[in-house]
Enzyme design. Structure first.
Site, PDB file in Angstrom:
ATOM      1  N   ASP A 282       0.738  -1.190  -0.137  1.00 52.12           N
ATOM      2  CA  ASP A 282      -0.071  -0.115   0.125  1.00 52.12           C
ATOM      3  C   ASP A 282       1.104   1.358  -0.138  1.00 52.12           C
ATOM      4  OD1 ASP A 282      -2.998   0.675   1.633  1.00 52.12           O
ATOM      5  OD2 ASP A 282      -1.922   1.682   0.138  1.00 52.12           O
TER       6      ASP A 282
HETATM    7  C1  GLC Z   1      -4.290   4.110  -0.249  1.00 51.22           C
HETATM    8  C2  GLC Z   1      -5.288   3.290   0.032  1.00 51.22           C
HETATM    9  C3  GLC Z   1      -5.391   1.848  -1.061  1.00 51.22           C
HETATM   10  C4  GLC Z   1      -5.328   2.675  -2.274  1.00 51.22           C
HETATM   11  C5  GLC Z   1      -3.863   3.237  -2.537  1.00 51.22           C
HETATM   12  C6  GLC Z   1      -3.825   3.688  -3.811  1.00 51.22           C
HETATM   13  O1  GLC Z   1      -3.726   4.446   0.805  1.00 51.22           O
HETATM   14  O2  GLC Z   1      -5.064   2.337   1.257  1.00 51.22           O
HETATM   15  O3  GLC Z   1      -6.433   1.125  -0.881  1.00 51.22           O
HETATM   16  O4  GLC Z   1      -5.321   1.517  -3.328  1.00 51.22           O
HETATM   17  O5  GLC Z   1      -3.548   4.021  -1.464  1.00 51.22           O
HETATM   18  O6  GLC Z   1      -4.774   4.953  -4.161  1.00 51.22           O
END
Ligand code: GLC
Length: 734
Positions: A282
């Site tokens: 993440d």
């Molecule tokens: C965010 C979220 C994740 C998302 C990623 C890209 O922090 O936790 O679910 O896919 O970043 O946007």
């Protein structure tokens, strides 16, 4: 009484048996040969480049890195094929090896045609619907150059204070697994190289929904048994369905962050499940290993994450900044880098990006098409849950003289889109007020007043709203949360109706006219007063572009609501966590018995239980049959019941099967959903519905973490919710 053939239930997926083979294999001999060949030509910097993902910026710096082969992926690339192609051209035609980029984006419930938020969609209990919705989303995303979505989110959530409960399929592993599988199938289709397919990303691996206090990003501390039995089943289903990627979560799990966790990332995901795709972190969750306190430096963070099994570093600067140096200094084996590169190239090859790196601009014709809008309306209707309908107040009579529509969300197009609505825009959405106007404008006087804001303490609008409501035959109050009150980093400490909305509702009820509460929200709310005092309550969630039309269809009877809750609604915030598949404890709660597990100031039951929802039709359950009543540990038992529609209008009923293992080597939940099916029933029609229960459904993890079926008695229920149903028993004997 009309009889039809038995409807065989889809029981929940073989979600817990440890299988060495993942789903449809990503590995083919041809792909592996092509990877070997390409890998042999790549230098260390180019290998590390494939493990790097950045948030797109139109900058010379990034263009230079692309040319040097030092970036493998972007997220949030502008949503049009021309831009996507122009960036891809740099990678394919101006870098040494021409390895195409893969673009990822959060297509959580639609790209431009926005569908119900996933929590709403799961209330349909219709995985086939979810698969169709995901297919539309994939088609529109691919048209914008996106061939990888950071979805489905499949975090089991038992705490509605957590804003991301909106993004998943609720509190149950069985239902969550069914929707995970369906959504992966929808996104990926049966051919990942189809230009309309996108790689799915099962997230957030794992147990992100168990954050203490429902506070986003907070500590998670669950046993391996709970991890495997509650939080992992949807991920196992996604892997079995052939999910091409997973995303490692922000949170720790019992002291080891998910983005550096050998148990989840290596032992379970790779060795037990045989996953062949890749894991993306993440956002900077690799870099956050330092903040977690398990890495003393960026280099240590990189080694921990790559060694555990995080293959791509999202916006983290750790892999890009550290890995090549660590390999050159002999602190990190290049084999680990090669392994991650192989997994990523495998997905790029399977997507067909090497053959077709550019997006066909003709695909854009499908965006917001009539077919897609019709699919969105079908999904919105099926996701609505009727919570209360005293004296059959609903459906409303289209011939009434006037109706008052009141509330801060009644005329909102923006809030119907919900959180993570990506590239969706309110100009394509229909508010509740617009939906009602469209349906009955010719015959009924429609009065509208905002009444108050979603949050804040101003009561200035009450007077106007009450005056106007007093003139109407019925009052529709549209209350709840704005779209930005759920989703990421949106945890709430109080689950009541925000602001002064409940006070407005009380003023409206005082008038004495029939009041219908339409809730718009991204999480369960606690509204005990309204549940008592308001005669009709419709849970409409945030249904996407067709929200207003679907709500109007239900209010005026053009659609018979059939949705059921996939998450328990608490009476008050203090009851949280409250979920149906809880343990019995040694002193199970009895509200009027002192020395039992309960609160002294609140009943122990939820306001509305998991699986609950009403219909304009009336359904009856009868003739429960269980056979054989005794089975061997790895035998199967068939459970059936007859469900009848006693009403004078057609309707869908979501029939649910629950079990309870009464005595086992470890404690078991008081109920576990093991199968469900949404079935259509005409007026007066009856259907026999059948389940087959086997080791996947009857097993548990024993103290040695082995999946076993143990001898003993089982209870079984077939019914309309987790709180009621026809009960029976069967026995497993050695
Ligand atoms: C965010 C979220 C994740 C998302 C990623 C890209 O922090 O936790 O679910 O896919 O970043 O946007």
């Amino acid at each position: 009484m009309k009889w039809t053939f038995p409807v065989v239930f889809i029981s929940c997926l073989p979600i817990l048996s440890i299988s060495l083979s993942a789903g449809p294999s990503l590995k083919t001999s041809d792909t592996e040969k092509r990877i070997d060949e390409l890998l042999s030509k790549m230098n260390l910097d180019e290998k590390v480049g494939q493990l790097v993902q950045y948030n797109y910026q139109d900058s010379e710096k990034y263009k230079a890195l692309i040319r040097e082969g030092k970036i493998g992926s972007f997220l949030n690339v502008p949503p049009d094929a021309a831009t996507a192609n122009s960036i891809q051209k740099i990678a394919v035609e101006e870098s040494r090896l021409g390895i195409p980029l893969i673009y990822g984006y959060d297509v959580i419930h639609g790209q431009k045609t926005i569908f119900p938020i996933p929590l709403a969609e799961s209330s349909s209990w219709d995985p086939v619907l979810a698969e169709r919705n995901a297919r539309v989303a994939a088609r529109e995303a691919a048209a914008c150059g996106v061939r990888w979505t950071f979805a489905p989110m499949m975090d089991i959530a038992r705490d509605p204070r957590w804003g991301r409960i909106a993004e998943g399929a609720g509190e149950d592993p069985c239902l969550g697994a069914a929707f995970a599988r369906a959504r992966v199938a929808g996104f990926q289709g049966n051919d990942l190289s189809n230009p309309e397919s996108v790689a799915a990303c099962a997230k957030h691996y794992a147990a992100y929904g168990a954050a203490e206090g429902g506070r986003d990003y907070n500590t998670v501390d669950v046993s391996e048994k709970t991890l495997r039995e509650v939080y992992l089943p949807p991920f196992k289903a996604a892997v079995d369905a052939g999910a091409a990627t997973l995303m490692s979560a922000f949170n720790e799990i019992g002291g080891m962050p998910a983005s550096a966790n050998p148990l989840t990332l290596t032992r379970i995901l790779r060795q037990e499940w045989g996953f062949e795709g890749f894991v993306v972190s993440d956002w900077n969750s690799v870099g956050e290993l330092i903040s977690h306190g398990v890495a003393a430096s960026p280099g240590e963070a990189g080694i921990l994450a790559l060694s555990a099994g995080v293959d791509m570093d999202m916006e983290g600067n750790i892999y890009q900044g550290q890995l090549a140096r660590l390999v050159r200094e002999g602190k990190l084996s290049e084999k680990l880098v090669d392994q991650a590169v192989r997994r990523i190239l495998r997905v790029k090859f399977r997507l067909g990006l090497f053959e077709k790196p550019y997006t066909d601009t003709n695909l854009a014709k499908s965006i917001l098409s009539k077919e897609h809008m019709a699919q969105a309306l079908d999904a919105a209707r099926k996701s609505i849950v009727l919570l209360k309908n005293d004296k059959k107040l609903l459906p409303l009579n289209k011939g009434m003289k006037s109706i008052a529509v009141v509330g801060p969300l009644a005329d909102s197009r923006k809030d119907v889109l919900g959180s993570w609505s990506g590239r969706g825009s309110e100009e394509n959405a229909v508010s509740v007020l617009e939906g009602i106007r469209e349906k009955i404008v010719q015959s009924v006087k429609i009065l509208y007043s905002r009444g108050c804001d979603v949050t804040g303490s101003s009561r200035e609008g009450f007077k106007d709203a009450v005056k106007l409501a007093a003139q109407a035959d019925a009052v529709v109050a549209v209350l709840g949360e704005s779209a930005d009150m759920s989703g990421e980093a949106e945890s709430r400490s109080d689950l009541g109706l925000p602001g002064v909305q409940e006070d407005l509702l009380k003023e409206l009820v005082k008038i004495g006219k029939p009041v219908i509460l339409v809730l718009m929200n991204g999480r369960p709310l606690a509204f005990s007063w309204a549940a008592e005092q308001v005669p009709a309550i419709v849970e409409s969630w945030q249904l996407g572009v067709q929200h207003g039309r679907a709500v109007a269809d239900v209010l005026f009877g053009d659609w018979n609501p059939a949705g059921k809750l996939t998450v328990s609604f608490p009476r008050v915030t203090g009851q949280v966590p409250i979920y149906y598949n809880h343990k019995n404890t040694g002193r199970p709660s009895q509200d009027n018995v002192k020395w039992t597990s309960k609160y002294i100031d609140c009943p122990s039951t939820p306001l509305y239980p998991f699986g609950y929802g009403l219909s304009y039709a009336t359904f009856k359950y009868q003739d429960l049959k269980i056979g054989p009543e005794t089975i061997a540990p790895y035998g199967t038992v068939k459970v059936s019941a007859v469900v009848s529609n006693l009403g004078n209008r057609a309707g869908d009923e979501i029939v649910q099967l629950y079990i309870r293992d009464l005595a086992a080597s470890m404690t078991r939940p008081v109920k576990e959903l093991k199968g469900f099916k949404r079935i259509p029933l005409g007026p007066g029609e009856s259907k026999t519905v059948e389940f087959v229960l086997g080791s996947d459904e009857l097993g548990l993890y024993n103290p040695r973490m082995e999946w076993v079926v143990e001898p003993g008695d089982f209870q079984v229920w077939v019914g309309p919710s987790s709180a009621e149903g026809l009960a029976g028993q069967f026995r497993v004997v050695e």
